[in-house]
Scaffold this active site. Sequence first.
Site, PDB file in Angstrom:
ATOM      1  CG  HIS A   1      -0.599   0.328   2.493  1.00  0.00           C
ATOM      2  ND1 HIS A   1      -0.281  -0.623   3.439  1.00  0.00           N
ATOM      3  CD2 HIS A   1      -0.426   1.516   3.107  1.00  0.00           C
ATOM      4  CE1 HIS A   1       0.062  -0.027   4.573  1.00  0.00           C
ATOM      5  NE2 HIS A   1      -0.019   1.274   4.397  1.00  0.00           N
TER       6      HIS A   1
ATOM      7  CG  ASP B   1       0.437  -4.029   2.867  1.00  0.00           C
ATOM      8  OD1 ASP B   1       0.938  -3.541   1.837  1.00  0.00           O
ATOM      9  OD2 ASP B   1      -0.338  -3.402   3.608  1.00  0.00           O
TER      10      ASP B   1
ATOM     11  CB  SER C   1       2.710   1.580   6.558  1.00  0.00           C
ATOM     12  OG  SER C   1       1.496   1.201   7.098  1.00  0.00           O
TER      13      SER C   1
HETATM   14  N1  ARG Z   1      -4.842   0.620   7.817  1.00  0.00           N
HETATM   15  C1  ARG Z   1      -3.530   0.654   7.254  1.00  0.00           C
HETATM   16  C2  ARG Z   1      -2.957   2.074   7.294  1.00  0.00           C
HETATM   17  O1  ARG Z   1      -3.477   2.919   7.948  1.00  0.00           O
HETATM   18  C3  ARG Z   1      -3.487   0.061   5.895  1.00  0.00           C
HETATM   19  C4  ARG Z   1      -4.159   0.855   4.820  1.00  0.00           C
HETATM   20  C5  ARG Z   1      -4.045   0.257   3.461  1.00  0.00           C
HETATM   21  N2  ARG Z   1      -4.936  -0.877   3.261  1.00  0.00           N
HETATM   22  C6  ARG Z   1      -6.228  -0.785   2.885  1.00  0.00           C
HETATM   23  N3  ARG Z   1      -6.924  -1.870   2.761  1.00  0.00           N
HETATM   24  N4  ARG Z   1      -6.800   0.372   2.636  1.00  0.00           N
HETATM   25  O2  ARG Z   1      -2.368   2.633   6.436  1.00  0.00           O
HETATM   26  N1  ASP Z   2      -1.333   1.392   8.089  1.00  0.00           N
HETATM   27  C1  ASP Z   2      -0.572   2.454   8.700  1.00  0.00           C
HETATM   28  C2  ASP Z   2       0.401   3.106   7.742  1.00  0.00           C
HETATM   29  O1  ASP Z   2       0.175   3.142   6.569  1.00  0.00           O
HETATM   30  C3  ASP Z   2       0.081   1.962   9.937  1.00  0.00           C
HETATM   31  C4  ASP Z   2      -0.766   2.157  11.127  1.00  0.00           C
HETATM   32  O2  ASP Z   2      -1.541   3.122  11.159  1.00  0.00           O
HETATM   33  O3  ASP Z   2      -0.636   1.370  12.062  1.00  0.00           O
HETATM   34  O4  ASP Z   2       1.364   3.724   8.140  1.00  0.00           O
END
Ligand code: ARG
Ligand code: ASP
Length: 719
Positions: free
Chosen positions: A84, A220, A654
């Site tokens: 991502h 990921d 991330s």
């Molecule tokens: N929750 C994670 C973060 O804040 C991953 C986001 C990307 N993945 C998704 N399915 N949108 O960045």
């Molecule tokens: N998914 C988050 C990021 O993209 C990581 C988190 O918020 O724990 O940095």
Amino acid sequence: MKKTLLTLFIVASLFTNVRANEGMWIPMLLQNNEKEMQEMGMNITAEDIYSINNSSMKDAVVLFDGGCTGEIVSEKGLLLTNHHCGFDWIQYHSTVERDYLTNGFWAMSQEEELPCPGISAVMLKSMVDVTEKILEGVTRETTNDERAEIVKNNMKKLKEAAEAESDYQVVIRSFYNGNKYYMIYNEVFKDVRLVGAPPSNIGKFGGDTDNWVWPRHTGDFSVFRIYVSPDGKAADYSEDNVPYKPNYHFPISLKGANEGDFTFVFGYPARTNEYLPAIAVHQEANVIYPVSVNLRGKILDIYNKHQEKDPKVRIQYASKHAHLGNGWKKWMGVIEGINNFKGIQKKKDFDKNFTEWAYKSRQRGAYLNLISDFGNVYAEYEPYRLATTYLSETALQIEILTFAAEFSALAQVTKETPQEEIDKLIADAKEATKVFFKDYYQPIDEEVAAMVLQEYIDNQPKDFRPELLNTIVEKYPSVQSYVDELFTKTMFTSEENVNDFLDEFKASKAKKLAKDPALMAYNNVMDFYMENVRPKSIELNNQIADMQRVFMRGQMEYHAEQNPDKMMYPDANFTLRVTYGRIGGFSPKDAVTYKHFTTLDGIMQKENPNIYDYVVTDRLRELYESKDYGRYADKDGSMHVAFIAGNHTTGGNSGSPILNADGHLLGLNFDRTWEGTMSDLIYDPSICKNISVDIRYVLFIIDKYAGAGHLVNEMTIVE
Ligand code: ARG
Ligand code: ASP
């Protein structure tokens, strides 16, 4: 009596004690944590992690593309980060014929690695405490406004002097809400090339459905490589550039992520607010987030409805959906978590204890009325914050309005504007038009527009509504009738009309453009914000920042009295940090326990060819059925996919390396568990866990799935 004292003490210590497993530590000061880290099992030293004189692990960690973390894993500058995090570049290089998002991409030689114009990887070279220099001239008598001016000037002077003497980028950052300042020297790499990415149904497996949730099965990751000039310096892209030879790269462990093991995460957490007063947390969690969650939920419903009907629309709105949905889902988790944890009450208890402590000494006059003053300022701030939230979550979600805004400069062109400038504006507008219509579906936009405008009208008092909304209320039979008129009369719904207009554009047509109802609507809303919301918001925000600086200083003094041995860690601020904790499952609620890892079996259980987020490719199924995992299998024989641990992470972490007791790579951090999403405001080690993809799954996909074993051969593997 004894009992009350005891409970009081426990409540107080809950917030003043920095517990093991909690904290985002400044690597330069990691000596302070070394003993605890080693007691928890770490076999290396703080100096191995961060050293200015010798090569150390910090030489292998970068801020990736301004928002994520990446780590170097070979002598030839090979870099790992999340899928991502690399997503935009994978998309950038994709076309209908070469759809890397869907099918994945693997460079089979360095010649095939793809340049990414505009990308960056920032590596910290060193940092120094410059607090005294920044605060030079600040005295007890200095007012807040004067202080801001002094800090700004000192910062500028210091930065310029440092830059004159160094080839590196220099940034100065405030820590502890302006109580400390550090100057950071960075090397900025700009030639970073895409090397590999798994197909989305591996890299994004579970999609938005599983986002923020454990158990998780997402592969990921994506792979890049840093290139430098032939003399080894960071440089812009050039064909002559060569792979970067780093001072350090992470060895990779195939020993697995085992329950109870010590781990640490090294990366770039972006923002946390863990030292706010109760009133601020209450406002965030009970006032602002519910508004955003409600509005985004309704927009996402509209997206979903249309995305389900039409595969083309599903792709067009995939990125928009992911973007809106990430915040939407996280904030729901935060609200729920703070509720379940009685977070506001705990904050209130702390505020009360803090004030009582302040009363005990006359030295602490500055803290006496802080909490009640916060109450007043936040109360005044609330309608302005709401106004800003409504604006951004309603009017600015209407796509033709923000698209029309890209034509603002063109609408202001006059006869005096040089033709060259006009040509440039036209070219930019043409590019924006192409990008916009590629992913635009008008029926969604119309439905969103009617919904959000109604919400705006229903929920914002008249004084906080742009004139446009009051006009709709007074002059139109319904919001729908205004929306119908808007979409009929604007030219911004038709790619053909917009392009024709641009082809024939002359200065004399600027007036007509300015009268387009979409551009007029945008300007009306923004003018209102600029005049009636923004100035006061900035004023109050500055006031709060000044108070928070004093509150933070007080909390540090309060803490130091009770815990002379352990420092308080500063909130995240996009600087390099180390956090540590143990691998392990947890119990989010009565009768429920989570294991610490997931496996490929779980992917097969979730598999569903009819649900986009759960499609499994034939190739992965074959590998699963033949159990052809090679050396990447766990000792239990299965293929581990992801695992959780008690590291204190946030957005920006991330892609961060998660490392074992020897500093070997175990995986890539990519998310947090649902129950612990509140950790940016209140951290509770029993439920706040970080989620990582197991490095063995990453290598399995690279090697066995994609046949790109040459990349694994570059790495240093510890079996
Ligand atoms: N929750 C994670 C973060 O804040 C991953 C986001 C990307 N993945 C998704 N399915 N949108 O960045
Ligand atoms: N998914 C988050 C990021 O993209 C990581 C988190 O918020 O724990 O940095």
